[in-house]
Scaffold this motif. Sequence first.
Motif, PDB file in Angstrom:
ATOM      1  N   THR A 166      70.612  31.258 -10.936  1.00 41.01           N
ATOM      2  CA  THR A 166      69.722  30.833 -12.071  1.00 41.01           C
ATOM      3  C   THR A 166      68.134  30.844 -11.182  1.00 41.01           C
ATOM      4  OG1 THR A 166      71.775  29.658 -12.615  1.00 41.01           O
ATOM      5  CG2 THR A 166      68.993  28.330 -12.958  1.00 41.01           C
TER       6      THR A 166
ATOM      7  N   VAL B   9      74.456  32.138 -15.201  1.00 40.60           N
ATOM      8  CA  VAL B   9      73.519  31.130 -15.905  1.00 40.60           C
ATOM      9  C   VAL B   9      73.983  30.635 -17.680  1.00 40.60           C
ATOM     10  CG1 VAL B   9      71.172  31.585 -16.604  1.00 40.60           C
ATOM     11  CG2 VAL B   9      72.477  32.520 -14.272  1.00 40.60           C
TER      12      VAL B   9
ATOM     13  N   ASP C 111      82.144  21.643 -13.447  1.00 44.09           N
ATOM     14  CA  ASP C 111      81.150  21.848 -12.962  1.00 44.09           C
ATOM     15  C   ASP C 111      81.755  22.417 -11.677  1.00 44.09           C
ATOM     16  OD1 ASP C 111      79.982  21.969 -15.714  1.00 44.09           O
ATOM     17  OD2 ASP C 111      78.899  19.885 -15.221  1.00 44.09           O
TER      18      ASP C 111
ATOM     19  N   ASP D 156      72.367  25.674 -17.476  1.00 43.90           N
ATOM     20  CA  ASP D 156      71.325  25.580 -16.037  1.00 43.90           C
ATOM     21  C   ASP D 156      70.078  25.062 -16.426  1.00 43.90           C
ATOM     22  OD1 ASP D 156      73.925  25.951 -14.511  1.00 43.90           O
ATOM     23  OD2 ASP D 156      73.911  27.234 -16.189  1.00 43.90           O
TER      24      ASP D 156
ATOM     25  N   LEU E 207      69.160  24.285  -7.828  1.00 42.08           N
ATOM     26  CA  LEU E 207      69.711  25.514  -8.099  1.00 42.08           C
ATOM     27  C   LEU E 207      70.619  26.588  -7.419  1.00 42.08           C
ATOM     28  CD1 LEU E 207      66.029  26.740 -10.180  1.00 42.08           C
ATOM     29  CD2 LEU E 207      67.874  24.848 -10.803  1.00 42.08           C
TER      30      LEU E 207
END
Length: 294
Positions: A277, A93, A73, A143, A273
Amino acid sequence: MSMTKYQVFLKVVDCGGFTRAAEELHFTQSGISHTIASLERELGVPLFVRNRGGVTLTADGRALLPRIQTLCDDARILAQKAQELRGLETGLVRVATFNSVSVQWLPYILKSFREEHPHIEFELLPFVENAELEEAVLSGRADCCFASLPTTHLLDTWMLHRDQWRVIVAYNHPLAGRDPFPLDALASEPFIYLQEGEDYEVRAVLDSLQIRPNIQYILRDDPSILAMVSNGLGISIMPELELEHCPYPLVACPLPQSFYRNIGIAVKDKNALSLSTRRFIEHARRWVGQHYEN
């Protein structure tokens, strides 16, 4: 640092076996096996137990899983942030979603989004229960997610659409078109019930009406319920969004009272974010606002 071996590890965990992981990653099965063996040698511990049904994580593999997930991640976020700083509109995304949104909204949202942002990629994660959708966001697997609001966990959310519940019957049912659908018939007619897990949305509607339905079948997926209702095996309750472009001959009748599920988008933290996203969420909100009145 090459992230490929860690990404392969996560894909094998997700797929439960080397063969399916190889198909999804467009690797050979021997390539997957070689990568996992190399990772096991590098870490010095066995990660999987091989068996006829696939593979399962060892105790060491389970202990390392959250660390490897975080590593991948962080690497993805780092790469996307660097791309944003270079002014490139790229990224991945990961969207957790449920059936009616997947069928009725996402094909159109993604098509129009790709016309504006052709280099942003998507991974869609299908789930049935709201709790699964929320957990995907909380754990970092997704996400964002489409979900019924309010969420159980303290997620940041945007409201999208109020989706009204209806009684559905076969087109030739004697009560097709009744407005509202009679309460006594809702209690006495053979009822096809959606197995809801911990969501209890259908149950909440029935409880509010003080109805104990005559349940004849319990199913886990909405399309099967639509098919069975259309064949006269019973009635059911379903939100309007699920009925759009329905291929089966059905009639949707109003309930004696109006009930809604509130569909929204949820994220773990609005202030953390990625640009890709954020762009997707903004586009999805615009699309729903243009196509539905709330």
